[in-house]
Design an enzyme around this catalytic site. Structure first.
Site, short mmCIF file in Angstrom:
data_model
loop_
_atom_site.label_atom_id
_atom_site.label_comp_id
_atom_site.label_asym_id
_atom_site.label_seq_id
_atom_site.Cartn_x
_atom_site.Cartn_y
_atom_site.Cartn_z
CD1 TRP A 148 10.09 21.92 45.99
CD2 TRP A 148 11.80 23.51 46.49
NE1 TRP A 148 11.10 21.32 46.76
CE2 TRP A 148 12.06 22.22 47.03
CE3 TRP A 148 12.59 24.62 46.82
CZ2 TRP A 148 13.36 21.69 47.76
CZ3 TRP A 148 13.79 24.17 47.30
CH2 TRP A 148 14.11 22.95 47.79
CG ASP A 149 10.43 19.55 42.41
OD1 ASP A 149 9.92 19.95 43.63
OD2 ASP A 149 10.47 18.18 42.36
CD GLU A 152 9.35 16.87 51.34
OE1 GLU A 152 9.95 15.82 50.97
OE2 GLU A 152 8.64 17.82 50.63
CE LYS A 154 12.20 12.68 51.30
NZ LYS A 154 10.93 13.17 51.08
CD GLN A 155 14.47 17.47 50.27
OE1 GLN A 155 13.61 16.87 50.55
NE2 GLN A 155 14.48 18.14 49.14
O1 IFM Z 1 9.57 18.97 45.81
C1 IFM Z 1 10.18 17.87 46.29
C2 IFM Z 1 10.52 17.75 47.55
O2 IFM Z 1 11.50 18.57 47.93
C3 IFM Z 1 11.22 16.28 47.97
N1 IFM Z 1 10.00 15.26 47.89
C4 IFM Z 1 9.68 15.32 46.48
C5 IFM Z 1 9.16 16.58 46.13
C6 IFM Z 1 8.98 16.37 44.39
O3 IFM Z 1 9.85 15.86 43.67
#
Ligand code: IFM
Length: 740
Positions: free
Chosen positions: A332-333, A472, A572-573
């Site tokens: 999705w990046d 995640e 995580k984010q």
């Molecule tokens: O898409 C990301 C995900 O959100 C977090 N882990 C790494 C992936 C690739 O950059």
């Protein structure tokens, strides 16, 4: 235009070899070459990649972006001794990647064990004006005495993807005692790759050729006098059967047409293309810290070299074309972090990235059907075939010998709505009806259909159960706020555009409306906190300070198992904050601010996708200090002091997010309801920000200071815009004073 910045590597340090190989990588969207040193060092990972060239090493594997045979490596001998910076003394050293020209240059003086000094200059570039061309030049000058120089270089097919060999060597040839060519085929995907290199040695040198153990080499020997430079050039071409029926002859013809021009003339042409890029897309920042401009230039440079703008069959990998991290897969990046830069500077490229998804719509429908859903379920990780490419298992736990399943392919479904979101953004920016009627509507409908079938009835509401949101560290949860709101947006927009384009499908419309009426959308609680999911807020909290100090390293997983982390309030984010970034008008500002601080406290930022998103939301919340701090920290993800941060490739999404922060945070631009608006939140350290925009067929430039906002239309019809809540008709130029 200000001169573009230079990325420096001022010390030869074995620890950071691979980081700088990624950071200083060269490329043009077709080809990417890691900045590994010409001479070999243990642990140094070379890499050359072509967008779209994927292969599976075995049936049980997922696809790798193939590490192609290397043409940048060289074995250099001086008076019979192999040159290495680990021997003798390096007296002065500098490596520089000139973002303005796209050239990598390494220059140093080296003293051998006998005390004799040599000056080395290594130069190389990947042509920006010709997708298939790359060139290098070496100049060695003996400063104290005559010397014998020998260089062995060619095409080295001993390269692997961390030990996995993907290529069959089909043929190796030498033509006219000058051109080497190797032709290879990927073992599973059957792609032919033809690599050719011409050798330009100094007059009078002796050249011999050899082919052994997958290495085709030329050895050049020359005796030089004191202070007489030895100059050697190597020009290369790379072609594959993905773009041309006969890559062997195309590569040779291209080389013949170009190599005689020589390194400097070819560099000049490529530099002109880079200058055009900076002129069209460059951002100017007046900051108290020059690093801000460096980080921005670096981000733009990498977004340009990571994007296969030449071919809609390929998209952007999580590490671009700079390394093998995430096997070169597309996440999705691309839609959320990278496409916006292209959309607002060259919408045609954004369209190609969306067309990549459209071309794989059938595969996404198959994935949905295999999982018992309707519509399109796009793979969490994608490569050439459009099938799910997420590895089934994560790295082995060496204490237990077991491997943990990767749940993303099974439940990280928000990618479906992320793609739909990008489709809507594309339309708002371009008003491209042709695209919308065809690819756009199909993508919106199929993705919406997926959500409609994905939701389950629970009493009088619909829930989306067992998902992973962007965070995640929190798996298998129900009603993730990000996922539910984005799914709602996906279906809502599908219905809107169906109505706009009279694409009536009554059954779909009625199911869509029911979905919108019944989908559970988590509301802020009594403390104004939006629950990340059904159980998140009831989980225990721990002090994350030590883990935040080592963020990016996933150190928490050394102290707790994944299952334990899952049962705590640990992110995580950005997750809910990510939602607030994408859909800023969902909640009042006060709620947005409360959630930003609440969730940030619980976020380790172990993912590189996190910091810049917090910067944007903080800027919009008028927290100038936090916004700038997060921005700076995001800029350090690839450019910071950590010697291993980017070993396996740069962080593509994080680089995209540096641009996003300037646009959607500091300039605070939005295009809600197809109208461009600005409500600037310039950091104190920045006195001025200037950038170009492409919007609804107009070319614009925007310039802002803390007191003044100015937007100029360079081409296209008049446009209604909004600045600081005031409406304007932009015919030529609009200026607005920012009242404090
Ligand atoms: O898409 C990301 C995900 O959100 C977090 N882990 C790494 C992936 C690739 O950059």
């Amino acid at each position: 235009m200000k001169t573009k910045q230079v990325i420096y590597d001022n010390y030869f340090d074995l620890h950071s070899l691979n980081k700088y190989s990624s950071v200083m990588a060269l490329g043009n969207g077709y080809l990417g070459v890691r900045a590994a040193h010409e001479e070999n060092y243990t642990g140094q990972t070379r890499g050359m990649y072509v967008a779209g060239v994927y292969n599976k090493a075995s049936a049980n594997d997922t696809s790798d972006l193939v590490n192609l045979p290397d043409i940048s490596g060289m074995l250099i001998e001086i008076d019979g001794k192999i040159f290495s910076m680990l021997e003798g003394d390096v007296l002065s050293y500098q490596r520089a990647l000139r973002l303005e020209t796209g050239e990598l240059r390494r220059e140093f003086i080296w003293k051998d064990k006998t005390g004799a000094r040599f000056q080395f200059v290594f130069q190389r570039f990947v042509a920006k004006n010709q997708l298939h061309l790359l060139a290098s030049k070496v100049t060695v000058t003996s400063l104290d005495q005559p010397a014998r120089i020998k260089i062995i270089t060619g095409i080295d097919a001993q390269q692997t993807n961390f030990g996995k060999q993907h290529l069959i060597e089909e043929s190796v040839r030498v033509f006219n005692e000058e051109i080497l060519q190797g032709v290879y085929q990927t073992t599973e995907t059957g792609i032919t790759i033809a690599i050719a290199a011409s050798i330009h040695a100094p007059e009078g040198s002796r050249i011999s050729f050899s082919a052994k153990n997958r290495q085709l080499n030329a050895a050049i020997v020359q005796d030089i006098e004191k202070e007489e430079p030895f100059v050697f050039e190597k020009i290369g071409t790379v072609y594959t059967s993905l773009e041309i029926a006969n890559p062997e002859s195309a590569g040779l013809a291209d080389l013949e047409a170009n190599s005689l021009l020589g390194y400097e003339a070819l560099l000049e042409k490529s530099t002109s293309a880079w200058q055009e890029f900076w002129l069209q897309k460059g951002i100017e920042i007046q900051s108290t810290d020059a690093f801000d401009q460096t980080a921005m230039d670096f981000a733009l440079y990498h977004m340009e070299i990571m994007t296969p703008a030449h071919d809609e069959r390929f998209s952007v990998g999580a590490k671009g074309l700079t390394g093998e991290g995430y096997k070169g897969h597309v996440f999705w990046d691309t839609e959320i972090f990278i496409t916006p830069f292209h959309l607002f500077t060259e919408p045609e490229t954004a369209k190609k990235l969306l067309r990549y998804r459209y071309l794989h719509l059938q595969k996404a429908k198959e994935k949905a059907a295999q999982n018992g859903y309707e519509g399109a379920l796009f793979p969490w990780e994608s490569a050439l075939s459009g099938k799910e490419e997420t590895p089934e298992f994560a790295a082995i736990n060496i204490r237990t010998g077991t491997r943990q399943k990767v749940a993303s392919a099974l439940s990280e479904h928000h990618i479906v709505a992320d793609i739909a979101f990008a489709v809507v953004q594309y339309f708002q920016n371009t008003l491209d009806e042709e695209f919308m009627k065809n690819e756009g509507l199909a993508l919106l409908k199929e993705t919406a259909q997926f959500w409609i079938s994905r939701a389950v009835e629970e009493g009088d509401k619909l829930s989306i159960k067992d998902v992973i949101g962007p965070d995640e560290y929190t798996e298998h949860i129900d009603n993730n706020a990000y996922t539910n709101y984005m799914a709602y947006y996906n279906v809502e927009q599908a219905l809107y555009f169906i109505n706009q384009f009279h694409d009536a499908d009554e059954q779909f419309v009625s199911r869509g409306k029911d979905f919108l009426n019944c989908l559970y959308l988590p509301k802020p609680n009594e403390n104004k906190i939006i629950p990340q999911d059904d159980t998140f807020l009831s989980k225990p909290e721990i002090d994350l300070t030590p883990y935040k100090q080592t963020q990016g390293s996933q150190a928490i997983l050394l102290d707790y198992s994944r299952a334990e982390v899952n049962e705590m309030q640990i992110l995580k984010q950005a997750d809910t904050v990510m939602l607030l970034y994408l859909l800023p008008d969902l909640f009042p500002k006060e709620v947005v601010a409360k959630n930003l601080y609440y969730y940030e406290e619980h976020t380790i930022h172990d993912s590189s996708l996190s910091k810049a998103i917090h910067a944007i939301v903080a800027a919009r919340c008028d927290d100038e200090e936090a916004a700038y701090r997060f921005f700076k920290e995001a800029c350090l993800i690839d450019l910071g002091p950590n010697p291993h941060s980017s070993d396996e490739g740069i962080h593509a999404a994080s680089l995209g997010a540096i641009w996003l922060t300037a646009m959607f945070g500091f300039a605070n631009m939005s295009q809600v309801a197809e109208r461009l608006t600005f409500n600037p939140k310039l950091p104190k350290n920045w006195s001025e920000l200037t950038f170009p925009l492409t919007y609804q067929g107009r070319k614009l430039t925007v310039k802002m200071t803390h007191e003044h906002f100015e937007i100029t239309k360079l081409s296209g019809p008049d446009l209604d815009i909004e600045i600081n809540g005031r409406e304007y008709r932009l015919s030529d130029r609009v200026e607005d004073e920012i009242k404090k």
